[in-house]
Design an enzyme around this catalytic site. Structure first.
Site, PDB file in Angstrom:
ATOM      1  N   ASP A 102       1.252  -1.259  -0.064  1.00 11.63           N
ATOM      2  CA  ASP A 102       0.303   0.044   0.562  1.00 11.63           C
ATOM      3  C   ASP A 102       0.857   1.478  -0.020  1.00 11.63           C
ATOM      4  OD1 ASP A 102      -2.112   1.714   0.234  1.00 11.63           O
ATOM      5  OD2 ASP A 102      -2.487   1.474   2.648  1.00 11.63           O
ATOM      6  N   ARG A 164     -11.582 -12.788   6.664  1.00  6.52           N
ATOM      7  CA  ARG A 164     -10.583 -13.246   5.559  1.00  6.52           C
ATOM      8  C   ARG A 164     -11.113 -15.130   4.912  1.00  6.52           C
ATOM      9  NH1 ARG A 164      -5.684 -11.705   8.010  1.00  6.52           N
ATOM     10  NH2 ARG A 164      -6.150 -10.694   9.974  1.00  6.52           N
TER      11      ARG A 164
HETATM   12  P1  XMP Z   1       1.544  -0.506   3.512  1.00 10.91           P
HETATM   13  O1  XMP Z   1       0.725   0.600   3.786  1.00 10.91           O
HETATM   14  O2  XMP Z   1       2.892  -0.365   5.090  1.00 10.91           O
HETATM   15  O3  XMP Z   1       0.824  -1.725   4.013  1.00 10.91           O
HETATM   16  O4  XMP Z   1       2.205  -0.775   2.113  1.00 10.91           O
HETATM   17  C1  XMP Z   1       0.778  -2.686   3.598  1.00 10.91           C
HETATM   18  C2  XMP Z   1      -0.191  -3.619   5.315  1.00 10.91           C
HETATM   19  O5  XMP Z   1      -1.571  -2.213   5.284  1.00 10.91           O
HETATM   20  C3  XMP Z   1      -2.432  -3.464   4.652  1.00 10.91           C
HETATM   21  N1  XMP Z   1      -3.554  -3.351   4.230  1.00 10.91           N
HETATM   22  C4  XMP Z   1      -4.698  -4.132   4.064  1.00 10.91           C
HETATM   23  N2  XMP Z   1      -5.647  -4.680   4.352  1.00 10.91           N
HETATM   24  N3  XMP Z   1      -7.961  -4.722   2.389  1.00 10.91           N
HETATM   25  C5  XMP Z   1      -6.640  -5.352   4.259  1.00 10.91           C
HETATM   26  O6  XMP Z   1      -7.214  -6.635   4.580  1.00 10.91           O
HETATM   27  C6  XMP Z   1      -6.328  -3.542   2.250  1.00 10.91           C
HETATM   28  O7  XMP Z   1      -7.429  -3.182   1.590  1.00 10.91           O
HETATM   29  C7  XMP Z   1      -5.581  -3.098   3.085  1.00 10.91           C
HETATM   30  N4  XMP Z   1      -4.141  -1.795   2.610  1.00 10.91           N
HETATM   31  C8  XMP Z   1      -3.734  -2.477   3.115  1.00 10.91           C
HETATM   32  C9  XMP Z   1      -1.586  -5.238   4.905  1.00 10.91           C
HETATM   33  O8  XMP Z   1      -2.295  -5.655   5.827  1.00 10.91           O
HETATM   34  C10 XMP Z   1      -0.478  -4.828   4.437  1.00 10.91           C
HETATM   35  O9  XMP Z   1      -0.036  -6.063   5.002  1.00 10.91           O
END
Ligand code: XMP
Ligand code: MG
Length: 174
Positions: A102, A164
């Site tokens: 993300d 999940r």
């Molecule tokens: P970053 O921002 O560090 O975050 O790249 C990555 C983590 O954020 C979680 N994430 C999500 N989890 N649905 C989810 O279930 C989503 O739409 C989502 N967007 C981010 C994910 O756990 C990842 O490890």
């Protein structure tokens, strides 16, 4: 769960096909080798289970769990290792498997942390990439699907630990 308004983004058939394609690519790239596949708990567990069963090469398996301090669906960037992997990786080929990239903060942290352990190679496979949301540059070596902003659940991904177990990936609707 019943109150979650959502619609299918990727069906299980589409996911299965893409996971098999990724496994083919990875099998070719690691031909003759035996990578240590490191799943990031909890979100990647179903993706990783499907992926490794489609590989044509042997692999070893381990897991890590990270915690990022932040509220709800937004990560703050402060990442810590909550559960470390058990296998030593010095001199080994390591493939991190993560559910989503993300902002890029979590995987940047993890790559740095594992790089310090001197693996022979280190690559990252993500199921989903929210490319537009990066706060810091991060490019995965293997990507299932690139998606726009929006919160997704199912196929291992959760919203407050719900959803999940679903076989398809859904996008949550406001
Ligand atoms: P970053 O921002 O560090 O975050 O790249 C990555 C983590 O954020 C979680 N994430 C999500 N989890 N649905 C989810 O279930 C989503 O739409 C989502 N967007 C981010 C994910 O756990 C990842 O490890
Ligand atoms: Mg997660």
């Amino acid at each position: 769960m019943e109150s979650m308004n959502k619609e299918v983004l990727f069906s299980r058939e589409i996911i299965d096909r893409r996971v098999r394609e990724l496994a083919e690519e990875i099998s070719g790239d690691y031909a003759g080798g035996e990578p240590i596949v490191v799943g990031v708990l909890k979100g990647a567990f179903i993706f990783m289970a499907d992926l490794i069963r489609s590989l044509r090469i042997p692999c070893k398996v381990d897991f890590m769990q990270l915690a990022s301090y932040g509220s709800g669906t937004v990560s703050s960037g402060e990442v810590v290792i909550k559960k470390d992997m058990g296998l030593p990786i010095a001199g080994k080929d390591v493939l991190i498997v993560e559910d989503i990239v993300d902002t890029g903060l979590t995987l940047s942290f993890l790559v740095k942390a594992l790089q310090d352990r001197a693996p022979r190679s280190l690559k990252v496979c993500v199921f989903l990439d929210k490319k537009m949301r990066r706060k810091i540059p991060f490019a995965a070596d293997y990507t299932g699907f690139t998606i726009d902003d929006g919160f997704v659940v199912g196929y291992g991904l959760d919203f407050n630990e719900q959803a999940r177990f679903l076989s398809d990936v859904y996008i949550i609707k406001a």
